[in-house]
Scaffold this motif. Structure first.
Motif, PDB file in Angstrom:
ATOM      1  N   THR A   1       0.826  -1.210   0.000  1.00  0.00           N
ATOM      2  CA  THR A   1       0.000   0.000   0.000  1.00  0.00           C
ATOM      3  C   THR A   1       0.856   1.254   0.000  1.00  0.00           C
ATOM      4  OG1 THR A   1      -1.883   1.069   1.100  1.00  0.00           O
ATOM      5  CG2 THR A   1      -0.151   0.190   2.521  1.00  0.00           C
ATOM      6  N   TYR A   2       0.250   2.322  -0.514  1.00  0.00           N
ATOM      7  CA  TYR A   2       0.893   3.628  -0.491  1.00  0.00           C
ATOM      8  C   TYR A   2      -0.183   4.712  -0.556  1.00  0.00           C
ATOM      9  CZ  TYR A   2       3.677   7.672  -1.912  1.00  0.00           C
ATOM     10  OH  TYR A   2       4.261   8.921  -1.981  1.00  0.00           O
ATOM     11  N   ASN A   3      -0.393   5.387   0.553  1.00  0.00           N
ATOM     12  CA  ASN A   3      -1.326   6.518   0.627  1.00  0.00           C
ATOM     13  C   ASN A   3      -2.736   6.181   0.146  1.00  0.00           C
ATOM     14  OD1 ASN A   3       0.440   8.361   1.779  1.00  0.00           O
ATOM     15  ND2 ASN A   3       1.160   9.146  -0.185  1.00  0.00           N
ATOM     16  N   ARG A   4      -3.229   5.013   0.537  1.00  0.00           N
ATOM     17  CA  ARG A   4      -4.601   4.639   0.188  1.00  0.00           C
ATOM     18  C   ARG A   4      -5.296   4.047   1.410  1.00  0.00           C
ATOM     19  NH1 ARG A   4      -3.283   2.131  -5.458  1.00  0.00           N
ATOM     20  NH2 ARG A   4      -3.913   3.767  -6.898  1.00  0.00           N
TER      21      ARG A   4
ATOM     22  N   SER B   1       3.901   5.721   3.319  1.00  0.00           N
ATOM     23  CA  SER B   1       2.709   6.570   3.205  1.00  0.00           C
ATOM     24  C   SER B   1       2.787   7.777   4.134  1.00  0.00           C
ATOM     25  CB  SER B   1       1.454   5.760   3.549  1.00  0.00           C
ATOM     26  OG  SER B   1       1.225   4.743   2.601  1.00  0.00           O
TER      27      SER B   1
ATOM     28  N   THR C   1      -1.272   5.759   7.482  1.00  0.00           N
ATOM     29  CA  THR C   1      -1.612   4.345   7.308  1.00  0.00           C
ATOM     30  C   THR C   1      -1.092   3.460   8.431  1.00  0.00           C
ATOM     31  OG1 THR C   1      -1.929   4.398   4.913  1.00  0.00           O
ATOM     32  CG2 THR C   1      -1.180   2.327   5.855  1.00  0.00           C
TER      33      THR C   1
ATOM     34  N   ASP D   1      -0.237   9.354   4.882  1.00  0.00           N
ATOM     35  CA  ASP D   1      -1.643   9.563   5.255  1.00  0.00           C
ATOM     36  C   ASP D   1      -2.022   8.881   6.570  1.00  0.00           C
ATOM     37  OD1 ASP D   1      -1.529   6.927   4.496  1.00  0.00           O
ATOM     38  OD2 ASP D   1      -3.240   7.008   3.116  1.00  0.00           O
TER      39      ASP D   1
ATOM     40  N   ASP E   1      -3.858  -2.772  -2.116  1.00  0.00           N
ATOM     41  CA  ASP E   1      -4.742  -2.244  -1.085  1.00  0.00           C
ATOM     42  C   ASP E   1      -6.190  -2.137  -1.549  1.00  0.00           C
ATOM     43  OD1 ASP E   1      -4.345  -0.085  -2.828  1.00  0.00           O
ATOM     44  OD2 ASP E   1      -2.892   0.854  -1.483  1.00  0.00           O
TER      45      ASP E   1
ATOM     46  N   ARG F   1       6.909  -0.953   7.997  1.00  0.00           N
ATOM     47  CA  ARG F   1       6.964   0.444   7.605  1.00  0.00           C
ATOM     48  C   ARG F   1       8.259   0.711   6.856  1.00  0.00           C
ATOM     49  NH1 ARG F   1       4.467   3.710  12.776  1.00  0.00           N
ATOM     50  NH2 ARG F   1       3.219   2.012  13.641  1.00  0.00           N
TER      51      ARG F   1
ATOM     52  N   ASN G   1       9.131   5.055  -0.683  1.00  0.00           N
ATOM     53  CA  ASN G   1       8.342   4.271  -1.634  1.00  0.00           C
ATOM     54  C   ASN G   1       9.290   3.547  -2.592  1.00  0.00           C
ATOM     55  OD1 ASN G   1       6.520   3.202  -3.414  1.00  0.00           O
ATOM     56  ND2 ASN G   1       5.583   5.143  -3.985  1.00  0.00           N
TER      57      ASN G   1
ATOM     58  N   ASP H   1       3.873  -1.011   4.069  1.00  0.00           N
ATOM     59  CA  ASP H   1       3.554   0.386   3.767  1.00  0.00           C
ATOM     60  C   ASP H   1       4.752   1.048   3.115  1.00  0.00           C
ATOM     61  OD1 ASP H   1       1.867   2.836   4.034  1.00  0.00           O
ATOM     62  OD2 ASP H   1       3.626   3.454   5.191  1.00  0.00           O
ATOM     63  N   ASN H   2       4.537   1.546   1.887  1.00  0.00           N
ATOM     64  CA  ASN H   2       5.612   2.117   1.082  1.00  0.00           C
ATOM     65  C   ASN H   2       5.865   3.592   1.420  1.00  0.00           C
ATOM     66  OD1 ASN H   2       7.269   0.740  -0.706  1.00  0.00           O
ATOM     67  ND2 ASN H   2       5.654   0.408  -2.202  1.00  0.00           N
TER      68      ASN H   2
END
Length: 344
Positions: free
Chosen positions: A38-41, A68, A72, A70, A114, A87, A91, A65-66
């Motif tokens: 996932t990345y920012n979703r 993020s 996450t 946001d 994601d 974590r 990215n 998590d790439n």
């Protein structure tokens, strides 16, 4: 206030469900883990994790998590404490999946984005197939898209694959796959290095697939394994096209014989004359040429023939090109040897 209370109650229910079913699903849990990239979703990720936690298989779930921005990692840790989070500081694209696969210890790993998730029972069926066929490295499932659950067109092409590396495999042989809807044999995936980090994102599957087949592994499309995909609007479509152009050239230069490498280069060059995005991808690929030459490893003839079969299947109008293959190969060999000292 009521919304927070409902979320807290849902989280407690998920924890209770996981504890109550842990023993009954222990066999599958030991065989399969799910790795979500996932990345920012965060909004989409929350729904995906909830669906995966409700699977009867109750697999181990790892979120990579790439980097993020946001929130996450914090949100997942708070809402789903039973889910592991890796974590990453930055990215790193599709190579984030490599980190997740290395982290788990199950023999098989189901890959997810994601906004993709697996249907109940599919992970057990995938593990059964991988156990029954010890030379099977990967299977891609039937991907149903959107609320209408339409079959992804790529699945239709894979189901009609003309390839036949091993007639004993449990499905049509493939030389590419859908990364977010595939289950891999962990040892085989790591044996070939997983996804090439320099590709970042876009077309990374074909290089991994070709390297697996070249190493003697089998890959199949398995219609009885089902995953769901609710597409999101791509954040930067132009950047994605640029990456796809670059990576397609890199793959061709890394693995295909001189004639095919020259053909692909000429086609992209012609496109670049009309399309600025393709031009940028072409020059990005040229910038990576020293790395390509250092890592070039031409595939065996039977794999090159399979790649041509797929080209013919996907683009029938190209068939006339392959009739001139011998003449082109002579020209390409001479040209590439002179310019790059290419290994043809």
């Amino acid at each position: 206030m009521l919304k927070r209370e409902r979320e807290a109650l849902a989280t407690r229910n998920l924890k209770t469900d996981a504890r109550e079913t842990q023993s009954s699903a222990a066999e599958v849990e030991r065989r399969v883990a799910v790795v979500i990239l996932t990345y920012n979703r965060l909004h989409y990720l929350l729904g995906t994790v909830e669906r995966l936690l409700r699977l009867p298989e109750r697999p181990q779930i790892v979120v990579v998590d790439n980097g993020s921005a946001d929130g996450t990692p914090e949100a997942i840790a708070s809402r789903f404490p039973m889910v592991e989070i890796i974590r990453l500081k930055h990215n790193i694209g599709a190579a984030g999946r490599n980190v997740g696969v290395q982290h788990v210890r199950t023999p098989f790993v189901a890959l997810c984005d994601d906004h993709t998730w697996w249907a109940p029972g599919s992970l057990k069926r995938a593990a059964d197939l991988l156990e029954a066929y010890p030379r099977l490295a990967l299977l891609t499932g039937r991907l149903l898209v959107g609320r209408e659950e339409k079959l992804d067109p790529t699945c239709s092409r894979m189901a009609a694959s003309p390839l036949c590396f091993d007639p004993g495999l449990p499905g049509p042989a493939i030389l590419g796959f859908l990364a977010g809807a595939s289950v891999v044999r962990r040892s085989a995936f790591l044996e070939v290095g997983g996804f090439e980090p320099r590709f970042f994102m876009g077309g990374e599957e074909v290089l991994a697939a070709v390297d697996l087949v070249a190493a003697g592994w089998g890959l199949v499309y398995a219609d009885q394994i089902v995953a769901y995909h609710h597409p999101t609007r791509y954040r930067d479509a132009l950047t994605r096209r640029r990456l796809l152009t670059r990576n397609a050239l890199w793959f061709t230069w890394l693995r295909r014989p001189a004639a095919s490498a020259l053909q692909s280069s000429l086609q992209t060059f012609c496109s670049a004359a009309r399309d600025p995005v393709s031009a940028r991808g072409f020059f990005d690929a040229l910038a990576g040429l020293p790395w390509v030459l250092k890592n070039r490893r031409v595939v065996p003839p039977h794999i090159e023939e399979a790649l041509k079969q797929l080209q013919e299947q996907n683009s029938p109008r190209r068939r006339s090109f392959f009739g001139a293959e011998k003449q082109l190969k002579k020209l390409a060999d001479r040209f590439l040897k002179q310019l790059f000292n290419f290994n043809v």
